[in-house]
Design a protein around this motif. Structure first.
Motif, PDB file in Angstrom:
ATOM      1  N   VAL A 135       0.818  -1.214   0.000  1.00  0.00           N
ATOM      2  CA  VAL A 135       0.000   0.000   0.000  1.00  0.00           C
ATOM      3  C   VAL A 135       0.852   1.264   0.000  1.00  0.00           C
ATOM      4  O   VAL A 135       0.665   2.167  -0.835  1.00  0.00           O
ATOM      5  N   LYS A 136       1.801   1.351   0.904  1.00  0.00           N
ATOM      6  CA  LYS A 136       2.625   2.556   1.029  1.00  0.00           C
ATOM      7  C   LYS A 136       3.446   2.803  -0.233  1.00  0.00           C
ATOM      8  O   LYS A 136       3.529   3.943  -0.723  1.00  0.00           O
ATOM      9  N   ALA A 137       4.051   1.744  -0.773  1.00  0.00           N
ATOM     10  CA  ALA A 137       4.883   1.882  -1.975  1.00  0.00           C
ATOM     11  C   ALA A 137       4.048   2.302  -3.178  1.00  0.00           C
ATOM     12  O   ALA A 137       4.467   3.141  -3.977  1.00  0.00           O
ATOM     13  N   ARG A 138       2.844   1.725  -3.309  1.00  0.00           N
ATOM     14  CA  ARG A 138       1.987   2.076  -4.447  1.00  0.00           C
ATOM     15  C   ARG A 138       1.488   3.509  -4.359  1.00  0.00           C
ATOM     16  O   ARG A 138       1.398   4.215  -5.373  1.00  0.00           O
ATOM     17  N   GLU A 139       1.157   3.961  -3.141  1.00  0.00           N
ATOM     18  CA  GLU A 139       0.711   5.347  -2.985  1.00  0.00           C
ATOM     19  C   GLU A 139       1.855   6.316  -3.283  1.00  0.00           C
ATOM     20  O   GLU A 139       1.642   7.372  -3.891  1.00  0.00           O
ATOM     21  N   ALA A 140       3.062   5.956  -2.869  1.00  0.00           N
ATOM     22  CA  ALA A 140       4.230   6.785  -3.198  1.00  0.00           C
ATOM     23  C   ALA A 140       4.443   6.829  -4.704  1.00  0.00           C
ATOM     24  O   ALA A 140       4.741   7.891  -5.275  1.00  0.00           O
ATOM     25  N   ALA A 141       4.273   5.674  -5.369  1.00  0.00           N
ATOM     26  CA  ALA A 141       4.403   5.625  -6.833  1.00  0.00           C
ATOM     27  C   ALA A 141       3.332   6.479  -7.497  1.00  0.00           C
ATOM     28  O   ALA A 141       3.579   7.109  -8.533  1.00  0.00           O
ATOM     29  N   GLY A 142       2.121   6.509  -6.901  1.00  0.00           N
ATOM     30  CA  GLY A 142       1.051   7.350  -7.441  1.00  0.00           C
ATOM     31  C   GLY A 142       1.406   8.818  -7.382  1.00  0.00           C
ATOM     32  O   GLY A 142       1.107   9.587  -8.316  1.00  0.00           O
ATOM     33  N   ILE A 143       2.054   9.236  -6.289  1.00  0.00           N
ATOM     34  CA  ILE A 143       2.512  10.626  -6.197  1.00  0.00           C
ATOM     35  C   ILE A 143       3.573  10.901  -7.263  1.00  0.00           C
ATOM     36  O   ILE A 143       3.571  11.963  -7.909  1.00  0.00           O
ATOM     37  N   ALA A 144       4.463   9.922  -7.481  1.00  0.00           N
ATOM     38  CA  ALA A 144       5.497  10.077  -8.517  1.00  0.00           C
ATOM     39  C   ALA A 144       4.855  10.225  -9.893  1.00  0.00           C
ATOM     40  O   ALA A 144       5.329  11.019 -10.723  1.00  0.00           O
ATOM     41  N   VAL A 145       3.784   9.474 -10.161  1.00  0.00           N
ATOM     42  CA  VAL A 145       3.081   9.580 -11.446  1.00  0.00           C
ATOM     43  C   VAL A 145       2.537  11.000 -11.641  1.00  0.00           C
ATOM     44  O   VAL A 145       2.643  11.582 -12.726  1.00  0.00           O
ATOM     45  N   LYS A 146       1.961  11.571 -10.580  1.00  0.00           N
ATOM     46  CA  LYS A 146       1.450  12.944 -10.680  1.00  0.00           C
ATOM     47  C   LYS A 146       2.584  13.926 -10.960  1.00  0.00           C
ATOM     48  O   LYS A 146       2.427  14.870 -11.743  1.00  0.00           O
ATOM     49  N   LEU A 147       3.726  13.717 -10.307  1.00  0.00           N
ATOM     50  CA  LEU A 147       4.885  14.580 -10.563  1.00  0.00           C
ATOM     51  C   LEU A 147       5.336  14.486 -12.014  1.00  0.00           C
ATOM     52  O   LEU A 147       5.676  15.493 -12.642  1.00  0.00           O
ATOM     53  N   ILE A 148       5.324  13.251 -12.541  1.00  0.00           N
ATOM     54  CA  ILE A 148       5.732  13.037 -13.939  1.00  0.00           C
ATOM     55  C   ILE A 148       4.780  13.767 -14.879  1.00  0.00           C
ATOM     56  O   ILE A 148       5.201  14.460 -15.808  1.00  0.00           O
ATOM     57  N   LYS A 149       3.475  13.621 -14.634  1.00  0.00           N
ATOM     58  CA  LYS A 149       2.479  14.246 -15.511  1.00  0.00           C
ATOM     59  C   LYS A 149       2.551  15.764 -15.455  1.00  0.00           C
ATOM     60  O   LYS A 149       2.231  16.441 -16.429  1.00  0.00           O
ATOM     61  N   GLN A 150       2.970  16.298 -14.304  1.00  0.00           N
ATOM     62  CA  GLN A 150       3.090  17.756 -14.166  1.00  0.00           C
ATOM     63  C   GLN A 150       4.460  18.269 -14.591  1.00  0.00           C
ATOM     64  O   GLN A 150       4.737  19.464 -14.495  1.00  0.00           O
TER      65      GLN A 150
END
Length: 441
Positions: A43-58
């Motif tokens: 859970v923690k790793a996937r949520e961190a990866a989700g934040i990274a995805v948002k950073l990539i898209k921005q």
């Protein structure tokens, strides 16, 4: 030109270790579901990866990368692939191992250059003659690998496409068969095939979303199967490099000899792509370059990657390792994860934890479904116990041989036990060898 022929009005399957991964399995608030998009736990790793995805898209991860750190079999590759899937279905995902760069055929830097450029896509749209429809039936004819008779590879494919108004069966060659397999196309999916080049695009699926696997839901196409339509596809910078090196056209990606790809050719390709983007003819699609066992890279490779990350045409770099403090290859310097400190400063570090038994059970259920293996509850529970005591990978690996022992029918506990007798886990294998070594003393 790809060969396609229509047939008047007869399955090979390749299931990869992570073919079930469709995303990171996050809800609209970025919180990880226990099971979602083929992902379980972490859970923690996937949520961190989700934040990274948002950073990539921005565009806020430029010049930086991601480092996944955790024990073997803790889902590092799955998370990297999930990040790529979250960015888009046609986003290039290139996976290499740190040891692969040490090849006698090409220099380390050349290998990394090619890997980086294979991970950068160029999405092109234009009007072309295409076959479009829902895959009603798909059959792949197999043949023996020319260099390894024990391996079967696709030779050709027969595919039936259907719209609301038309239906056609076409036969295509090996290149199209490989594309369909790599994209995970199955019956019920809506696809487009360029009639001239054989480029395949997956539009979505007509099937209802079910359980773990989610795809874009689309309506059954209308009109004829063969039509003139805007065709969108993605080629990589490396594809364009190869074409220019062989003095071919953009749509003539053929295999064979040719001149070496040098920096002059790459610079020319980059300028052409930038011009296409400025003219609105193409869109850049930064993909993901995933380097597993990154502690195997040496100081020269890390230096090259650090410089490449600052390039305006650079993919998202994701590294993974299961090492703690270890020497940087090519030096006597010890560093965290075997990575130079100046490179570590550029990376967001995400930790992955060992899977728990309930998570192992759900992952095995997902893999069984993906491999079309029917498991009894008793067999599932036994495999979950094995996964907790040995490793997740060992438990998953027993699925296929247990299915063979069961004769393709439902796998029971005794079938798994029989498979376990034939194939040892690491602990039993070590114990076996140590026992034999003791007999020789």
């Amino acid at each position: 030109m790809a060969v396609i022929e229509e047939l008047p009005a007869i399955k090979f399957e390749r299931v990869g270790a992570h073919s079930h991964i469709k995303g990171l399995g996050l809800d609209e608030n970025g919180k990880a579901k226990f099971i979602g998009d083929g992902m379980v736990g972490q859970v923690k790793a996937r949520e961190a990866a989700g934040i990274a995805v948002k950073l990539i898209k921005q565009g806020k991860l430029a010049g930086k990368g991601i480092l996944l750190v955790g024990p073997t079999g803790s889902g590092k590759t799955a998370i990297a692939m999930g990040i790529a899937r979250e960015l888009g279905e046609d986003v290039p995902f290139v996976q290499i191992s740190g040891s692969e760069i040490y090849s006698a055929e090409v220099k380390k830097t050349e290998f990394l250059k090619q890997a980086l450029r294979r991970a950068i896509g160029v999405r092109i749209s234009e009007e072309r003659k295409v076959y479009e429809g829902m895959v009603e039936k798909m059959e792949i004819r197999k043949t023996r690998h020319p260099f390894n008779p024990y391996i079967e590879i696709p030779e050709s494919i027969r595919i039936t496409l259907k719209t609301k108004d038309d239906k056609k069966t076409i036969r295509a060659g090996r290149e199209i068969a490989y594309q369909l397999l790599d994209m995970g196309v199955e019956e019920g999916d809506v696809i487009q095939i360029d009639a001239e080049t054989g480029r395949v695009s997956k539009i979505g699926t007509t099937k209802e979303e079910e359980g773990l696997f989610f795809k874009k839901k689309v309506e059954l196409p209308t009109g004829p199967v063969l039509k003139i339509k805007e065709f969108t596809y993605t080629v990589t910078l490396h594809d364009l490099d190869v074409v220019n090196a062989r003095a071919g056209g953009i749509f003539s990606l053929i295999f064979g000899g040719g001149m070496e790809i040098n920096d002059e050719i790459r610079e020319r390709v980059d300028q052409t792509v930038k011009q296409w983007i400025e003219e609105g003819k193409a869109t850049l699609v930064p993909g993901v370059l995933f380097i597993d066992e990154c502690h195997m890279l040496d100081i020269e490779a890390f230096s090259f990657l650090a410089r490449a990350m600052e390039n305006e045409l650079a993919p998202i770099l994701i590294l993974a390792t299961n090492r703690g403090m270890t020497k940087i290859r090519g030096t006597d310097i010890e560093a965290p994860h075997g990575i130079p400190v100046d490179m570590l400063d550029r990376l967001l570090i995400i930790n992955t934890e060992p899977y728990k038994k309930d998570e192992i059970r759900e992952i095995i259920k997902i893999r069984a479904k993906e491999e079309k293996v029917e498991l009894s509850e008793e067999a599932l529970e036994y495999l979950a116990d094995l996964g907790e005591k040995t490793s997740l990978r060992y438990a998953v690996q027993l699925l296929a041989p247990a299915s063979i022992i069961a004769g393709g029918k439902r796998v029971e506990k005794e079938h798994v036990e029989k498979a376990r007798e034939y194939f040892a886990d690491i602990k039993r294998s070590i114990s076996f060898v140590e026992k034999l070594e003791g007999m020789l003393k």
